[in-house]
Design a protein around this motif. Structure first.
Motif, short mmCIF file in Angstrom:
data_model
loop_
_atom_site.label_atom_id
_atom_site.label_comp_id
_atom_site.label_asym_id
_atom_site.label_seq_id
_atom_site.Cartn_x
_atom_site.Cartn_y
_atom_site.Cartn_z
N ASP A 112 0.64 1.21 0.45
CA ASP A 112 0.41 -0.21 0.17
C ASP A 112 -0.89 -0.41 -0.60
OD1 ASP A 112 2.76 -1.07 1.33
OD2 ASP A 112 1.84 -1.70 3.22
N SER A 113 -1.87 0.47 -0.40
CA SER A 113 -3.13 0.35 -1.13
C SER A 113 -2.93 0.57 -2.62
CB SER A 113 -4.17 1.33 -0.58
OG SER A 113 -3.80 2.68 -0.84
N TRP A 114 -1.90 1.33 -3.00
CA TRP A 114 -1.60 1.49 -4.44
C TRP A 114 -1.31 0.14 -5.06
CZ3 TRP A 114 1.97 6.28 -5.69
CH2 TRP A 114 1.38 7.44 -5.16
N ALA A 115 -0.44 -0.64 -4.42
CA ALA A 115 -0.11 -1.96 -4.94
C ALA A 115 -1.32 -2.88 -4.93
CB ALA A 115 1.03 -2.56 -4.14
N ALA A 116 -2.12 -2.80 -3.86
CA ALA A 116 -3.28 -3.67 -3.74
C ALA A 116 -4.31 -3.42 -4.83
CB ALA A 116 -3.93 -3.49 -2.37
N LEU A 117 -4.29 -2.25 -5.42
CA LEU A 117 -5.23 -1.92 -6.50
C LEU A 117 -4.75 -2.43 -7.86
CD1 LEU A 117 -6.29 1.68 -5.43
CD2 LEU A 117 -7.78 -0.32 -5.59
N GLY A 118 -3.63 -3.14 -7.88
CA GLY A 118 -3.18 -3.75 -9.13
C GLY A 118 -1.90 -3.19 -9.68
N ASN A 119 -1.13 -2.49 -8.83
CA ASN A 119 0.11 -1.86 -9.30
C ASN A 119 1.32 -2.52 -8.63
OD1 ASN A 119 -1.20 0.32 -10.88
ND2 ASN A 119 -1.95 0.94 -8.87
N ALA A 120 1.80 -3.59 -9.24
CA ALA A 120 2.92 -4.33 -8.68
C ALA A 120 4.14 -3.42 -8.55
CB ALA A 120 3.26 -5.52 -9.58
N GLY A 121 4.81 -3.51 -7.39
CA GLY A 121 6.01 -2.73 -7.18
C GLY A 121 5.78 -1.34 -6.63
N TRP A 122 4.53 -1.02 -6.32
CA TRP A 122 4.23 0.32 -5.79
C TRP A 122 3.72 0.23 -4.36
CZ3 TRP A 122 5.58 4.85 -8.00
CH2 TRP A 122 5.98 4.82 -9.33
N ASP A 123 4.35 -0.61 -3.54
CA ASP A 123 4.02 -0.64 -2.13
C ASP A 123 4.98 0.26 -1.36
OD1 ASP A 123 6.40 -2.07 -2.16
OD2 ASP A 123 5.45 -4.01 -1.83
N PHE A 124 4.76 0.38 -0.06
CA PHE A 124 5.54 1.34 0.73
C PHE A 124 7.01 0.98 0.76
CE2 PHE A 124 7.27 3.11 4.66
CZ PHE A 124 6.84 4.43 4.58
N SER A 125 7.32 -0.29 0.91
CA SER A 125 8.74 -0.67 1.00
C SER A 125 9.48 -0.40 -0.30
CB SER A 125 8.87 -2.15 1.38
OG SER A 125 8.29 -2.99 0.39
N SER A 126 8.78 -0.52 -1.43
CA SER A 126 9.42 -0.25 -2.72
C SER A 126 9.65 1.24 -2.94
CB SER A 126 8.55 -0.80 -3.86
OG SER A 126 8.40 -2.19 -3.77
N LEU A 127 8.75 2.06 -2.41
CA LEU A 127 8.86 3.50 -2.63
C LEU A 127 9.71 4.19 -1.56
CD1 LEU A 127 7.80 5.33 -4.86
CD2 LEU A 127 5.81 5.83 -3.46
N ALA A 128 9.87 3.54 -0.40
CA ALA A 128 10.58 4.17 0.72
C ALA A 128 11.98 4.68 0.35
CB ALA A 128 10.65 3.21 1.90
N PRO A 129 12.79 3.94 -0.40
CA PRO A 129 14.12 4.47 -0.73
C PRO A 129 14.08 5.77 -1.51
CG PRO A 129 13.99 2.11 -1.21
CD PRO A 129 12.60 2.57 -0.92
N TYR A 130 13.02 5.98 -2.27
CA TYR A 130 12.93 7.19 -3.09
C TYR A 130 12.51 8.39 -2.26
CZ TYR A 130 13.54 3.91 -6.88
OH TYR A 130 14.06 2.95 -7.71
N PHE A 131 11.80 8.16 -1.15
CA PHE A 131 11.51 9.25 -0.23
C PHE A 131 12.80 9.76 0.42
CE2 PHE A 131 7.12 7.61 -0.35
CZ PHE A 131 6.42 8.81 -0.47
#
Length: 609
Positions: A112-131
């Motif tokens: 989630d910190s990735w998204a908070a640093l200015g990267n829309a769409g790169w939070d945990f819920s968005s990446l979870a399906p790809y894991f």
């Protein structure tokens, strides 16, 4: 593999690097038969090589030019001026073909910190399906459950059907069981599946091993299977080095990537055209090298080496992060299992014979156990008040967005500060290692196990930059370990906690030899002694990332949230170099997930053209 003469027609996509990320992207893009894809890989295809395929032979890969780029840092001032080795895969599959096959997942707060640093769409819920997408997770056996518990293992998460096989061993033993019990007795017993994004305590990680064949499951075997290799629209060129990306700079403010220049094994130079995109997936050390050789980087550096400046961005090669790991080895009591027995050629032969006959035994397994903890020290979990007091001493150096994000994670009682790892044999730390093999091959006659302390969120930042305009000259990797003094303070406290784990009264300590040897020979009970252990025994755990960070450009970014290189068109980066913050745990899973999502982003952008 492709012949050079077959490269004259343009490709839609050129993927630079046939490693962990590159083969994912090539596989997914070439699933569209109307798209022509080229992969250029400097190494060779070792898909059927026993050193790669047999999990227990991994030590035989390190330091050999046909498998390993084998980087080494300059002397590190905070580590008694020792040089640190950095192994990197030089073959199809990249580092997924020479790592220790650990499949560990990051935390929700971390991503989630990735998204908070200015990267829309790169939070945990968005990446979870790809894991889930990259893996086929095999249920643990009853034997594994009996030894290491796995009561937290959530079967509903193991529903993927991806190319990478993920499995649990049948060889867990007394050390694994004692590890779990020791942490549980200290109040660190995992109750949730780490894949759900939150876990604290000891748990048994699976490995990227195919349980049917007991062989390594890597990007080459998974994403470049024989069926994929037969695709007529996918061309894989090995033993060829990309010397630069070719740009058209005549059409506007942004340079347009139109292809690459390669150098073949026999020294030929050739230009290959890309109609749609060039995708850099050469890894966190060599993607920045290729960008700088292509004229994308800091002006002063490029001009120093006579490289015409295409995009002036001094962020290229900066923001480098790595997980520092402190390795303490302890002599075990008679009867306690240790991988050090493999120093005996007769034992090694017997185990190989067993493996070849039936696939049984440790040569087809990975039996490393781990634990996630918040900030701990010799007294246990550090209180929130003590954490705030420690951070207050460094207030003036925690002003960047990245430092503030790491601080928030450190202050959260639910987030992971340390990863502890139970390694089955002795570790040695020479001042100037020739390769990773110098660390892991046993040289002492006694048998040991090793407890590793890994700092998940370092504050320090390193760099990687070219030293020449020649692609054959390795870039210089400067990790700058502990350049931020908080890292040393945190690591030392983590080392203090190890004394609690190995105390004679704990289940783990009970497996050690009474009065036995330890490496180093000093105790880490006191803070000063613990810092000395860090200086003597810290190395890299081979998780370099962040050198082409996905961040706003003014915050040090090289790529945007769709992984497009700032100042260019038709050029992306897809590998660990884009991580804005180091993920918690071993990064293999995150590289796969990022590459899977990147492939979808690339396909979306193509559909919208």
């Amino acid at each position: 593999m492709a012949r050079v003469e077959a490269l004259d027609q343009p490709f839609d996509y050129i993927v630079v690097g046939g490693g962990t990320a590159g083969l994912v992207v090539a596989n997914r893009l070439s699933g569209d038969r109307d798209v022509r894809v080229l992969v250029v890989e400097a190494g060779v295809d070792h898909s059927v090589d026993p050193l790669v395929r047999v999990p227990g032979l991994v030590a035989g890969l390190y330091g050999k030019d046909e498998y390993d780029w084998n980087f080494c840092s300059p002397p590190q001032p905070t580590l008694n001026n020792r040089r640190i080795n950095q192994s990197r895969g030089k073959m199809l599959g990249g580092s997924s073909a020479l790592n220790f096959m650990m499949l560990v997942y990051p935390s929700k707060g971390n991503i989630d910190s990735w998204a908070a640093l200015g990267n829309a769409g790169w939070d945990f819920s968005s990446l979870a399906p790809y894991f889930r997408k990259f893996a086929t997770v095999h249920a643990p056996s009853q034997m594994a459950r009996d030894v290491v518990g796995l009561t937290y293992h959530n079967e509903s998460l193991a529903n993927g059907a991806g190319p990478i096989h993920v499995s649990f061993s049948e060889g867990y033993g007394s050390t694994n069981k004692a590890w779990m019990k020791t942490f549980a007795d200290l109040g660190l017993d995992v109750s949730t599946d780490p894949r759900e994004g939150q876990a604290l305590g000891a748990f048994q990680q699976p490995a990227s091993i195919d349980p049917a064949t007991k062989t390594r499951s890597d990007a080459a075997s998974g994403y470049y299977s024989p069926d994929v290799a037969r695709r007529t629209n996918l061309v894989v060129l090995t033993e060829a080095v990309v010397s630069k990306v070719i740009f058209d700079t005549t059409g506007g403010s942004d340079a347009v990537a139109t292809g690459v220049e390669i150098i073949t094994k026999d020294g030929q130079k050739k230009e290959i055209s890309a109609r749609t995109e060039v995708i850099l997936a050469a890894g966190a050390l060599q993607t920045p090298q290729i960008l700088e050789l292509s004229g994308v980087g800091g002006r002063d550096l490029l001009e120093k080496h006579g490289i015409p400046v295409v995009v002036d961005n001094p962020n290229v090669g900066e923001h480098m992060q790595d997980h520092p790991v402190v390795c303490q080895s302890f002599e075990v009591a008679e009867g306690t299992p240790s991988g050090d027995v493999l120093r005996d050629p007769a034992v090694l032969k017997a185990l190989l014979d067993m493996y070849q006959a039936s696939g049984d035994g440790p040569m087809g397994q990975s039996n490393i156990s781990i634990a996630y903890t918040p900030l701990v020290d010799g007294s246990g979990v550090v209180s929130p008040e003590a954490i705030k007091e420690l951070l207050a001493q460094h207030e003036c150096s925690l002003t960047t967005p990245a430092a503030k994000a790491v601080r928030r994670l450190l202050e959260s009682p639910d987030e992971v500060t340390f990863q502890y790892l139970l390694f089955p044999s002795q570790i040695h730390i020479p001042d100037t290692p020739k390769s990773m093999a110098d660390y892991i091959l046993p040289v002492l006659p006694e048998n040991y196990i090793t407890v590793m302390t890994i700092l998940n969120q370092p504050f320090s930042r390193g760099s990687v930059h070219i030293t020449s305009g020649d692609v054959a000259a390795k870039p210089v990797w400067k990790p700058n370990y502990n350049a931020h003094p908080l890292d040393m303070e945190l690591l030392a406290r983590g080392v203090q906690f190890v004394e609690r784990l190995v105390a004679p009264s704990t289940p783990l300590g009970g497996l050690l030899k009474a009065g036995g040897k330890r490496l180093p020979e000093i105790s880490g009970a006191g803070l000063d002694e613990a810092k000395e252990i860090v200086r003597r025994r810290q190395i890299s755990i081979f998780h370099v990332s962040g050198s082409c960070a996905m961040l706003p450009r003014e915050q040090g970014g090289v790529v945007d949230e769709r992984l497009r290189v700032y100042g260019t068109k038709r050029l992306r980066v897809v590998d660990a170099s884009i991580f804005p913050l180091e993920p918690v745990g071993n990064i293999q899973s995150t590289v796969y997930a990022v590459a899977e999502r990147a492939a979808d982003l690339i396909k979306q952008d193509r559909a919208e053209v």
